[in-house]
Motif scaffolding. Structure first.
Motif, PDB file in Angstrom:
ATOM      1  N   LYS A  44      49.621  55.984  85.231  1.00 11.84           N
ATOM      2  CA  LYS A  44      50.173  56.626  84.044  1.00 11.84           C
ATOM      3  C   LYS A  44      49.076  56.726  83.002  1.00 11.84           C
ATOM      4  N   LEU A  45      48.702  57.945  82.633  1.00 12.64           N
ATOM      5  CA  LEU A  45      47.590  58.179  81.717  1.00 12.64           C
ATOM      6  C   LEU A  45      48.047  59.070  80.568  1.00 12.64           C
ATOM      7  N   TRP A  46      47.472  58.832  79.412  1.00 15.28           N
ATOM      8  CA  TRP A  46      47.706  59.723  78.278  1.00 15.28           C
ATOM      9  C   TRP A  46      46.844  60.965  78.484  1.00 15.28           C
ATOM     10  N   THR A  47      47.486  62.114  78.580  1.00 14.34           N
ATOM     11  CA  THR A  47      46.825  63.356  78.964  1.00 14.34           C
ATOM     12  C   THR A  47      46.795  64.313  77.789  1.00 14.34           C
ATOM     13  N   CYS A  48      45.630  64.919  77.564  1.00 16.75           N
ATOM     14  CA  CYS A  48      45.454  65.889  76.488  1.00 16.75           C
ATOM     15  C   CYS A  48      44.915  67.193  77.082  1.00 16.75           C
ATOM     16  N   LEU A  49      45.592  68.286  76.782  1.00 19.33           N
ATOM     17  CA  LEU A  49      45.116  69.607  77.181  1.00 19.33           C
ATOM     18  C   LEU A  49      44.251  70.139  76.043  1.00 19.33           C
ATOM     19  N   ASN A 101      43.215  56.042  79.225  1.00 18.48           N
ATOM     20  CA  ASN A 101      44.023  54.900  79.651  1.00 18.48           C
ATOM     21  C   ASN A 101      45.178  54.648  78.690  1.00 18.48           C
ATOM     22  N   ASP A 102      44.917  54.888  77.397  1.00 16.85           N
ATOM     23  CA  ASP A 102      45.938  54.624  76.386  1.00 16.85           C
ATOM     24  C   ASP A 102      45.873  55.711  75.328  1.00 16.85           C
ATOM     25  N   ARG A 123      45.671  55.414  72.204  1.00 17.49           N
ATOM     26  CA  ARG A 123      44.757  55.107  71.104  1.00 17.49           C
ATOM     27  C   ARG A 123      43.288  55.132  71.514  1.00 17.49           C
ATOM     28  N   ASP A 124      42.993  55.305  72.792  1.00 16.45           N
ATOM     29  CA  ASP A 124      41.601  55.314  73.240  1.00 16.45           C
ATOM     30  C   ASP A 124      40.883  56.562  72.729  1.00 16.45           C
ATOM     31  N   THR A 125      39.582  56.403  72.489  1.00 13.60           N
ATOM     32  CA  THR A 125      38.757  57.524  72.033  1.00 13.60           C
ATOM     33  C   THR A 125      37.899  58.102  73.146  1.00 13.60           C
ATOM     34  N   ASP A 126      37.665  57.352  74.232  1.00  9.77           N
ATOM     35  CA  ASP A 126      36.845  57.833  75.348  1.00  9.77           C
ATOM     36  C   ASP A 126      37.744  58.093  76.556  1.00  9.77           C
ATOM     37  N   TYR A 127      37.608  59.266  77.138  1.00  9.68           N
ATOM     38  CA  TYR A 127      38.444  59.611  78.287  1.00  9.68           C
ATOM     39  C   TYR A 127      37.883  58.993  79.566  1.00  9.68           C
ATOM     40  N   VAL A 128      38.750  58.761  80.526  1.00  9.54           N
ATOM     41  CA  VAL A 128      38.355  58.151  81.794  1.00  9.54           C
ATOM     42  C   VAL A 128      38.195  59.183  82.888  1.00  9.54           C
ATOM     43  N   GLU A 129      38.742  60.382  82.667  1.00  8.37           N
ATOM     44  CA  GLU A 129      38.658  61.425  83.686  1.00  8.37           C
ATOM     45  C   GLU A 129      38.876  62.775  83.024  1.00  8.37           C
ATOM     46  N   LYS A 130      38.298  63.787  83.641  1.00  9.02           N
ATOM     47  CA  LYS A 130      38.414  65.150  83.112  1.00  9.02           C
ATOM     48  C   LYS A 130      38.702  66.103  84.267  1.00  9.02           C
TER      49      LYS A 130
END
Length: 396
Positions: A33-38, A47-48, A50-57
């Motif tokens: 379960k990941l927080w996803t931004c288009l 991961n969350d 509130r995170d500022t760095d993405y883990v995957e693109k």
């Protein structure tokens, strides 16, 4: 899942839609379960929230279709999605059916730059999709074209480190050998289909020792250093930072930082003998003066008293004319003129006929009759004048 160091969220393109999604592709053994931004034409996973760095693109340039997945989930409210890309199928799970429709609508709209026709959305939600399409069109107009057609994953020159050199394997070894004092590591294009890079290093051990490492582009975004245990990296900068950090600074990126002049100089010819020499510009040059400010349309009394007086006079004339027009427009009736109090006509006639005054008095009476002509009927005036003339003839 390892955390990748990418651009901060504030530096990502415009975010059109975001929320939690469970993601699973053919490479993922388990779903997460990941927080996803288009953002722009890519999906960024955190991961969350509130995170500022993405883990995957995930770049949506290979988008083909997005449909419902009718398989059952343990959570009865959850709704599954199939995202078909050119290189594989990715499964997502949205929290509910409404979120699934919105994700399908936003992904299709941004990837195809057109509104989908088979979605169950409200008019307000369709308006949001239409705005996202317009914003994405404007964003793509401002994005520079890719550096090379063979490298679609790196579209900006700024994404390449300063140690990148467009050289071959042999040229990289010669360059590192010649510029050993500047650094011993550089990034260069890789072989094969052109979608990869390579890192070449040089160290001394009874002579020059060269090593070459392959760096490949990942379909889901980012890069990977192809060693026994592949090292995922979010960008090419991360590749260089990883190699420098893991070697405790032994590997130094090769950069060509040019020198810059500290003084302004120019070549001047002598007017007498024509010899040229280098002259130094004076260091106390004054900055160019700013252009004068435009004169205000309404000047202050201190700046231009004559103009103000003339303008005030003109304004006063205009105000007087406006007041006169206002008074005229109201059509106030003028006050009635004062009428002279005259004796009744019969009394006047009796007074004229019985008076035996001298001629001066008769003249005065005639003048009074002339002044009172506006208040006595014309026939009466004529009768009085006739009697006055007859009286005068009798007296004579």
């Amino acid at each position: 899942m390892a955390k990748r160091t990418g651009r901060p969220r504030s530096q990502l393109p415009t975010c059109y839609y975001e929320g939690y999604l469970e993601k699973k592709s053919f490479k993922d053994k388990t779903s997460g379960k990941l927080w996803t931004c288009l953002c722009g034409n890519s999906l960024f996973f955190f991961n969350d929230k509130r995170d500022t760095d993405y883990v995957e693109k995930l770049d949506l340039s290979g988008f083909m279709s997005i449909t419902d997945d009718c398989t059952q989930d343990r959570n009865l409210d959850a709704a599954r999605i199939n995202l078909q890309m050119k290189d594989g199928n990715i499964k997502f799970t949205a929290p509910n059916a409404e979120a699934r429709e919105l994700w399908k609508g936003f992904i299709h709209s941004v990837a195809e730059l057109s509104l989908p026709t088979s979605l169950n959305l409200l008019p307000g939600q369709l308006h949001m999709l239409r705005e996202a399409v317009e914003q994405e069109k404007e964003r793509r107009k401002s994005v520079p074209p890719p550096v090379t057609d063979s490298s679609p994953y790196v579209s900006l020159k700024a994404n390449k480190p300063a140690c990148y050199q467009d050289v071959s394997r042999m040229e990289a070894e010669l360059l590192l050998d010649r510029e050993a004092a500047r650094g011993n590591l550089l990034l260069r294009p890789g072989g094969g289909n052109g979608n990869s890079f390579a890192v070449t290093t040089r160290q001394d051990l009874d002579g020059a020792v060269f090593r070459h490492y392959r760096v490949t582009c990942q379909h889901e975004g980012g890069f990977s250093i192809d060693v026994d245990n592949p090292v995922p990296c979010g960008s090419l900068h991360d590749v260089i930072d990883y190699l420098v950090g893991k070697t405790n600074g032994v590997l130094i990126p090769l950069t060509f930082e040019g020198t810059y002049e500290r003084q302004i100089s120019f070549i001047c010819s002598d007017s007498e003998n024509g010899e040229k020499s280098v002259q130094q510009a004076p260091s106390n040059l004054e900055p160019p003066s700013l252009p004068p400010k435009p004169v205000s349309r309404i000047a202050t009394p201190e700046a231009a008293p004559a103009v103000v007086e003339e303008e005030d006079l003109y304004l006063n004339v205009q105000l007087e004319e406006k007041e006169r027009e206002t008074v005229d427009s109201t059509e106030v009736p003028p006050p009635p003129p004062k009428r002279a109090v005259m004796p009744p006509v019969s009394a006047a006639c009796k007074w004229l006929s019985s008076t035996s005054a001298p001629s001066s008095s008769r003249d005065q009476k005639m003048r009074l009759l002339t002044e009172a002509s506006g208040q006595i009927p014309l026939a009466t005036i004529s009768e009085l004048k006739l009697k006055l003339e007859q009286k005068a003839m009798c007296l004579e």
